[in-house]
Design an enzyme around this catalytic site. Structure first.
Site, PDB file in Angstrom:
ATOM      1  N   TYR A  44       8.422   0.649  -9.586  1.00  0.00           N
ATOM      2  CA  TYR A  44       7.960   1.854 -10.279  1.00  0.00           C
ATOM      3  C   TYR A  44       8.455   3.118  -9.561  1.00  0.00           C
ATOM      4  O   TYR A  44       8.495   4.194 -10.146  1.00  0.00           O
ATOM      5  CB  TYR A  44       6.427   1.913 -10.285  1.00  0.00           C
ATOM      6  CG  TYR A  44       5.722   1.079 -11.336  1.00  0.00           C
ATOM      7  CD1 TYR A  44       6.396   0.346 -12.301  1.00  0.00           C
ATOM      8  CD2 TYR A  44       4.319   1.055 -11.354  1.00  0.00           C
ATOM      9  CE1 TYR A  44       5.701  -0.406 -13.238  1.00  0.00           C
ATOM     10  CE2 TYR A  44       3.614   0.317 -12.294  1.00  0.00           C
ATOM     11  CZ  TYR A  44       4.298  -0.413 -13.236  1.00  0.00           C
ATOM     12  OH  TYR A  44       3.604  -1.142 -14.172  1.00  0.00           O
ATOM     13  N   CYS A  75      -1.768   0.322  -6.758  1.00  0.00           N
ATOM     14  CA  CYS A  75      -0.419   0.886  -6.702  1.00  0.00           C
ATOM     15  C   CYS A  75      -0.539   2.397  -6.543  1.00  0.00           C
ATOM     16  O   CYS A  75      -1.132   3.063  -7.407  1.00  0.00           O
ATOM     17  CB  CYS A  75       0.307   0.534  -7.996  1.00  0.00           C
ATOM     18  SG  CYS A  75       1.935   1.281  -8.124  1.00  0.00           S
ATOM     19  N   CYS A 186       2.293   2.665   0.216  1.00  0.00           N
ATOM     20  CA  CYS A 186       2.679   1.821  -0.924  1.00  0.00           C
ATOM     21  C   CYS A 186       2.046   0.462  -0.656  1.00  0.00           C
ATOM     22  O   CYS A 186       2.086  -0.025   0.480  1.00  0.00           O
ATOM     23  CB  CYS A 186       4.200   1.705  -0.993  1.00  0.00           C
ATOM     24  SG  CYS A 186       4.808   0.412  -2.098  1.00  0.00           S
TER      25      CYS A 186
HETATM   26  N1  DGL Z   1       3.247  -0.971  -4.852  1.00  0.00           N
HETATM   27  C1  DGL Z   1       3.446   0.268  -5.498  1.00  0.00           C
HETATM   28  C2  DGL Z   1       2.883   1.447  -4.747  1.00  0.00           C
HETATM   29  O1  DGL Z   1       1.863   1.306  -4.112  1.00  0.00           O
HETATM   30  C3  DGL Z   1       4.739   0.505  -6.250  1.00  0.00           C
HETATM   31  C4  DGL Z   1       6.011   0.202  -5.585  1.00  0.00           C
HETATM   32  C5  DGL Z   1       7.159   0.271  -6.585  1.00  0.00           C
HETATM   33  O2  DGL Z   1       7.116  -0.443  -7.563  1.00  0.00           O
HETATM   34  O3  DGL Z   1       8.079   1.074  -6.363  1.00  0.00           O
HETATM   35  O4  DGL Z   1       3.387   2.533  -4.812  1.00  0.00           O
END
Ligand code: DGL
Length: 264
Positions: A44, A75, A186
């Protein structure tokens, strides 16, 4: 199904949110859980906020259709882009999001320099800017996007030469600037905490928010009389290849489990 016995829905772009799910499982072993990895759209971090909001709407509708009584956006990137809209769409639904641990890091630093490892989307968001304004006025915060790292973790490459080299390129300069506190902003990154710990001096603190989210979920469910008791099951869904997720589950979740395909 009584409301208490209904599951908590948890989602992420991929398997990163399992770092949050394991904290939830440990704190709330009686809660039935649904975990959805939007692996067809991972990462994402480099996607537009509009795209991520659309994914949040589709996934939330699915988890509610499965009977979810509460929602955890495991996330940081999805929270930054989508949580405000979800709260507008579902005002009665308990919804918990994630944000980089700027407040505890600002309290913990002794050098006054804090590093933030996160996705480009999180670091660019208005929500993150507001977080810095609110809690980081007395410290220097250096932000470091980590493109490519989520893909390594998705592949289960938690400790190999390529992952180590990527990390070294980001962490070395932060340490040279005097960072003594690193925020893992993240939900994928707690999985490389053992590797990171080997790469930083022992007095450098690594901070993430999975355990705090589990505590917040417990408090919220309790306040609404929604805490479950008894046997609890975890069901996994994935918009990408379920077989691929099944192969990394033993590494990241610690157990084998079937993964169901989500065609949304
Ligand atoms: N695990 C996600 C976060 O905490 C998203 C990581 C990604 O898909 O770039 O930001």
């Amino acid at each position: 199904m009584t409301e208490r016995a209904a599951p908590v829905g948890v989602f992420d772009s991929g398997v990163g949110g399992l770092s949050v799910l394991r904290e939830i499982r440990q704190r709330l072993p009686h809660e039935p859980l649904l975990y959805l990895a939007d692996s067809a759209h991972v990462p994402y971090g480099e996607k537009t906020p509009e795209f991520i909001r659309e994914r949040c709407r589709v996934i939330t509708a699915f988890l509610l259709a499965q009977g979810a009584k509460a929602l955890v956006l495991a996330c940081n990137t999805a929270t930054a882009a989508g949580i405000a809209e979800l709260r507008e769409l579902y005002p009665a639904l308990p919804i918990i999001g994630m944000e980089p641990a700027v407040k505890p890091a600002a309290r913990a630093t002794r050098s006054g320099v804090v590093g933030v490892l996160a996705t480009t989307g999180t670091l660019r968001s208005a929500k993150f800017a507001a977080l810095l304004d609110r809690f980081a006025s007395d410290v220097r915060v250096i932000t470091q996007p980590c493109p490519g790292l989520v893909e390594r973790i998705e592949a289960g490459a938690l400790d190999d030469a390529a992952t180590r080299e990527l990390l070294a390129g980001w962490v070395g300069p932060l340490l040279a600037e005097g960072c003594d506190t690193l925020i893992l902003g993240c939900t994928h990154y707690p999985f490389i905490k053992p590797l990171l710990s080997q790469m930083v001096p022992p007095d450098v603190q690594l901070i993430d928010t999975g355990a705090a989210v589990a505590r917040r979920l417990e408090a919220l469910l309790d306040s609404r009389e929604l805490l479950a008791s008894g046997e609890a099951r975890v069901r996994f869904f994935c918009s990408g290849d379920p077989r691929r997720m099944e192969t990394v589950l033993p590494i990241l979740w610690g157990e084998k489990s079937p993964v169901e395909f989500f065609a949304g």
